[in-house]
Write a protein that holds these residues in place. Structure first.
Motif, short mmCIF file in Angstrom:
data_model
loop_
_atom_site.label_atom_id
_atom_site.label_comp_id
_atom_site.label_asym_id
_atom_site.label_seq_id
_atom_site.Cartn_x
_atom_site.Cartn_y
_atom_site.Cartn_z
N MET A 1 -7.12 -1.64 29.86
CA MET A 1 -5.93 -0.82 30.01
C MET A 1 -5.67 -0.07 28.72
N GLY A 2 -5.57 1.25 28.80
CA GLY A 2 -5.39 2.07 27.61
C GLY A 2 -3.93 2.33 27.28
N LYS A 3 -3.72 3.04 26.21
CA LYS A 3 -2.36 3.39 25.76
C LYS A 3 -1.65 4.24 26.80
N SER A 4 -2.42 4.96 27.58
CA SER A 4 -1.86 5.83 28.62
C SER A 4 -1.43 5.05 29.86
N SER A 5 -1.66 3.72 29.84
CA SER A 5 -1.40 2.84 31.00
C SER A 5 -2.40 3.09 32.14
N VAL A 6 -3.49 3.74 31.81
CA VAL A 6 -4.58 3.96 32.76
C VAL A 6 -5.75 3.06 32.37
N SER A 7 -6.38 2.45 33.36
CA SER A 7 -7.53 1.59 33.10
C SER A 7 -8.75 2.45 32.76
N GLN A 8 -9.34 2.19 31.61
CA GLN A 8 -10.51 2.93 31.16
C GLN A 8 -11.77 2.09 31.41
N VAL A 9 -12.71 2.66 32.16
CA VAL A 9 -13.94 1.95 32.52
C VAL A 9 -15.08 2.45 31.65
N PHE A 10 -15.83 1.50 31.10
CA PHE A 10 -17.00 1.83 30.28
C PHE A 10 -18.26 1.37 30.99
N ASP A 11 -19.37 1.97 30.61
CA ASP A 11 -20.62 1.64 31.29
C ASP A 11 -21.21 0.31 30.83
N PHE A 12 -21.11 0.04 29.52
CA PHE A 12 -21.66 -1.20 28.98
C PHE A 12 -20.82 -1.69 27.82
N ALA A 13 -20.80 -3.02 27.67
CA ALA A 13 -20.23 -3.65 26.48
C ALA A 13 -21.29 -4.55 25.88
N LEU A 14 -21.48 -4.46 24.57
CA LEU A 14 -22.45 -5.28 23.86
C LEU A 14 -21.72 -6.26 22.96
N PRO A 15 -22.18 -7.50 22.89
CA PRO A 15 -21.47 -8.52 22.12
C PRO A 15 -21.62 -8.34 20.61
N LYS A 16 -20.77 -9.01 19.90
CA LYS A 16 -20.80 -9.01 18.44
C LYS A 16 -22.01 -9.78 17.95
N SER A 17 -22.57 -9.34 16.84
CA SER A 17 -23.68 -10.06 16.21
C SER A 17 -23.31 -10.35 14.76
N LYS A 18 -24.18 -11.04 14.05
CA LYS A 18 -23.93 -11.37 12.66
C LYS A 18 -23.83 -10.12 11.78
N LYS A 19 -24.52 -9.07 12.21
CA LYS A 19 -24.60 -7.88 11.38
C LYS A 19 -23.82 -6.68 11.92
N SER A 20 -23.24 -6.80 13.11
CA SER A 20 -22.58 -5.62 13.68
C SER A 20 -21.38 -5.99 14.54
N TYR A 21 -20.53 -5.02 14.76
CA TYR A 21 -19.35 -5.18 15.59
C TYR A 21 -19.74 -5.15 17.07
N PRO A 22 -18.87 -5.67 17.93
CA PRO A 22 -19.11 -5.48 19.37
C PRO A 22 -19.04 -3.99 19.70
N LYS A 23 -19.69 -3.61 20.78
CA LYS A 23 -19.83 -2.18 21.08
C LYS A 23 -19.38 -1.88 22.51
N LEU A 24 -18.80 -0.71 22.68
CA LEU A 24 -18.50 -0.16 24.00
C LEU A 24 -19.27 1.13 24.16
N ILE A 25 -19.88 1.29 25.33
CA ILE A 25 -20.79 2.41 25.54
C ILE A 25 -20.38 3.23 26.76
N LYS A 26 -20.40 4.54 26.57
CA LYS A 26 -20.25 5.49 27.67
C LYS A 26 -21.57 6.24 27.84
N ALA A 27 -22.04 6.38 29.08
CA ALA A 27 -23.25 7.14 29.36
C ALA A 27 -22.88 8.53 29.87
N VAL A 28 -23.52 9.55 29.32
CA VAL A 28 -23.26 10.92 29.74
C VAL A 28 -24.58 11.51 30.21
N ASN A 29 -24.68 11.79 31.49
CA ASN A 29 -25.94 12.25 32.07
C ASN A 29 -26.27 13.69 31.69
N LYS A 30 -25.24 14.54 31.62
CA LYS A 30 -25.46 15.95 31.27
C LYS A 30 -24.54 16.31 30.10
#
Length: 257
Positions: A161-190
């Motif tokens: 749920m975003g600040k706009s009160s609209v649910s924002q859907v992402f394509d992938f979420a990657l977990p946190k690792s020892k060397k990096s933050y967790p990640k959220l990914i959007k895919a753009v085909n064009k």
């Protein structure tokens, strides 16, 4: 009085008026009354072989798929759909020429074979007329397969749920690792000059709640060159744009070590 015979005759008269057949030196072109996704009439190519006849779409359908960035080179949902459609209508596919075609021994088989080939073409065209969301799903399917092949851990389709009160859907979420933050990914085909708006808003809308996350965009540049006007807005918000054609160079950075 309307009878079955009169209806049949009306249909045959219409077909005779609509279908156009053109003689060429090595083949006959048949312009059917059926239209494609561009509302152009579907044409077929009839050729005489040594001991049989061949009816073909001259590679038209596969060429249209390629131009839309829909690849049939890898196994997946789209290939399964394509293969199933061919089997359903008994149509052959030449990987070397890209043709959909059917062969037959007698001219008596021509009407039925033409009917089956047209039905197959119209069914495959359904793939070309997919919505933007389904086209994106083809690209996300490619990403998912790539992640699996390269041992990238991920969750598919997370929403917040975003600040706009609209649910924002992402394509992938990657977990946190020892060397990096967790990640959220959007895919753009064009990745055109205008297609940055929706994914960028999704990231901005949740950035206050997901400040510990890294935001990434995976842009499909297989068929479309990525516009600078697409990349610049993301750069302004420190959101990385990863080119799909460069995936072998960045995939290790996504792995949990």
């Amino acid at each position: 009085m309307i009878t079955a015979d009169s209806l049949k005759q009306e249909y045959m008269d219409w077909m005779n008026k609509q279908i156009k057949i053109h003689d060429n030196e090595d083949f006959i072109e048949i312009q059917t009354p059926f239209v494609d996704m561009h509302h152009d009439y579907i044409s077929l190519i009839f050729t005489k072989l040594n001991n049989s006849f061949k009816l073909s779409d001259d590679g038209y359908i596969i060429d249209e798929l390629d131009q839309m960035g829909v690849s049939l080179n890898q196994k997946g949902k789209r290939y399964d759909f394509f293969e199933m459609t061919l089997k359903t209508f008994g149509i052959n596919f030449s990987k070397s020429t890209g043709e959909l075609y059917v062969e037959f021994k007698s001219l008596r088989e021509f009407p039925e074979r033409q009917h089956r080939l047209i039905q197959c073409i119209l069914k495959v065209i359904d793939m070309l007329l997919t919505t933007r969301e389904k086209t994106i799903s083809f690209f996300t399917e490619d990403i998912e397969n790539f992640f699996i092949e390269n041992n990238v851990l991920y969750n598919e389709g997370p929403s917040y749920m975003g600040k706009s009160s609209v649910s924002q859907v992402f394509d992938f979420a990657l977990p946190k690792s020892k060397k990096s933050y967790p990640k959220l990914i959007k895919a753009v085909n064009k990745p055109s000059a205008q297609s940055y708006k929706d994914p960028l808003f999704s990231f901005i809308d949740i950035q206050d709640f997901k400040s510990d996350h890294e935001f990434l965009v995976l842009a499909n540049d297989t068929e479309t060159k990525i516009s600078d006007k697409f990349i610049e807005p993301f750069n302004n918000y420190n959101i990385k744009v990863l080119r799909w054609t460069d995936r072998k160079n960045w995939v290790d950075n996504l792995k949990v070590i």
